[in-house]
Scaffold this motif. Structure first.
Motif, PDB file in Angstrom:
ATOM      1  N   GLU A   6       1.047  -1.680  -0.162  1.00  0.00           N
ATOM      2  CA  GLU A   6       0.049  -0.081   0.068  1.00  0.00           C
ATOM      3  C   GLU A   6       1.046   1.675  -0.479  1.00  0.00           C
ATOM      4  O   GLU A   6       0.676   2.067  -0.798  1.00  0.00           O
ATOM      5  N   ARG A   7       2.020   1.610   0.421  1.00  0.00           N
ATOM      6  CA  ARG A   7       3.032   1.983   0.762  1.00  0.00           C
ATOM      7  C   ARG A   7       3.789   2.211  -0.421  1.00  0.00           C
ATOM      8  O   ARG A   7       4.636   2.968  -0.627  1.00  0.00           O
ATOM      9  N   THR A  30      -0.732   7.432  -7.124  1.00  0.00           N
ATOM     10  CA  THR A  30      -1.147   7.149  -5.779  1.00  0.00           C
ATOM     11  C   THR A  30      -2.042   7.584  -5.432  1.00  0.00           C
ATOM     12  O   THR A  30      -2.885   7.542  -4.847  1.00  0.00           O
ATOM     13  N   HIS A  67      -2.055   7.374   1.184  1.00  0.00           N
ATOM     14  CA  HIS A  67      -1.013   7.037   0.963  1.00  0.00           C
ATOM     15  C   HIS A  67       0.204   8.021  -0.178  1.00  0.00           C
ATOM     16  O   HIS A  67       1.280   7.610  -0.274  1.00  0.00           O
TER      17      HIS A  67
END
Length: 336
Positions: free
Chosen positions: A91-92, A291, A298
């Protein structure tokens, strides 16, 4: 001979000849830059999370070493305690995939949203390695791309549109509205950036349904990209006049677009491009847009600082040396 050269330099044929040569070189460079970056992408350095194994564990080590061998690439293995920790890393955008070792079985979580080309490569090669090792393998796509954009290219296309319209718009302002003063030129660049970015969002999302965009964030990113591209052209136009399109095209299209990570993910690009692309406006725009669409919550400030930095430097140079810009009009005399 000297007299002939002097006459040729003064004739209309000289700039036309220079333009022919520039276009010829530009055509070759354009094809070459995209071919170099995209024709045969090869993995170089791919961050991958590993769960349920350490570097001493035979099962995990055999699989990851086999994967490196078959891809002729190095995997940046990051050992994590749980699958939840690996999912947070995905996710990051810290890793592109996660390998889970469960006894003899191996599971692989890929993220197409992190990089479709990387996920495709891992999905193609991992079963071959597992079969050779005699290990059962399960592959899951934990962050798939949107259904209408299965190859993940739509974000790249809308970024290219913002970049190209950004600097061609500035060129048209310079040609068709030459009397604009410095502040007015910046204001109109903002105007077409904001309206043009909104038009991209409306057509791509609302009319075509090709991408579901977070409207305000995507609109802002596209507008900032278009404004930055326009001001980069204006900066070069301040010093190079009619030839300003050459360095703008070289920076934004020949170098910036192929290295942006939009068509081919950064781990698959040649190493110089994968590094440079992060610090150029097209790469920063693709990164921020990517993103915003697939990893909300994030978002990093880095791509906005890159875009803002290019815009600020371009505006500052233009304003400081605005007397050298081919546009503008003389100040009106003050009436007594």
């Amino acid at each position: 001979m000297r007299e002939w050269w002097a006459a040729f330099r003064r004739s209309p044929y000289f700039p036309a000849t220079v333009l022919v040569l520039i276009l010829a070189v530009g055509a070759g460079a354009f094809a070459g830059s995209y071919t170099y970056a995209m024709a045969a992408p090869a993995p170089h350095h791919i961050p991958v999370a590993v769960v349920g194994a350490t570097h001493e564990t035979a099962e995990g080590k055999a699989f990851t070493l086999g994967l490196e061998r078959v891809m002729a690439a190095s995997l940046d293995l990051r050992y994590m305690a749980t699958r939840a920790e690996a999912m947070r890393a995905i996710e990051r955008q810290q890793v592109y995939a996660a390998v889970l070792v469960r006894g003899q079985a191996i599971e692989m979580d890929v993220s197409s949203a992190s990089g479709a080309s990387v996920a495709m490569l891992l999905t193609e090669q991992a079963p071959k390695v597992a079969a050779r090792a005699g290990r059962p393998l399960t592959i899951r796509d934990v962050k798939p791309l949107q259904q209408a954009d299965p190859r993940g290219l739509a974000l790249f296309y809308i970024t290219v549109a913002a970049v190209v319209i950004g600097f061609t718009g500035a060129g048209q302002l310079s040609r068709n509205a030459p009397d604009l003063n410095a502040g007015e030129r910046i204001a109109f660049t903002v105007a077409y950036a904001v309206t043009g970015a909104f038009a991209i969002v409306v057509i791509v999302d609302w009319l075509l349904g090709a991408l579901r965009l977070p409207v305000l964030e995507s609109w802002f990113i596209l507008a900032l990209t278009m404004f930055t591209s326009g001001m980069v052209f204006t900066m070069f136009n301040t010093f190079l006049g009619r030839w300003s399109l050459v360095p703008t095209w070289a920076l934004m299209v020949l170098l910036g677009n192929p290295s942006s990570g939009g068509a081919v993910a950064w781990p698959l690009l040649p190493s110089p491009l994968s590094f440079i692309g992060r610090w150029l406006p097209p790469g920063a725009s693709v990164n921020a847009q990517h993103t915003a669409v697939y990893f909300p919550g994030h978002q990093s400030m880095t791509p906005f600082l890159v875009l803002g930095g290019w815009a600020l430097v371009s505006c500052a140079i233009f304003l400081i040396w605005r007397h050298r810009h081919p546009g503008g009009r003389p100040a009106e005399p003050v009436s007594e």
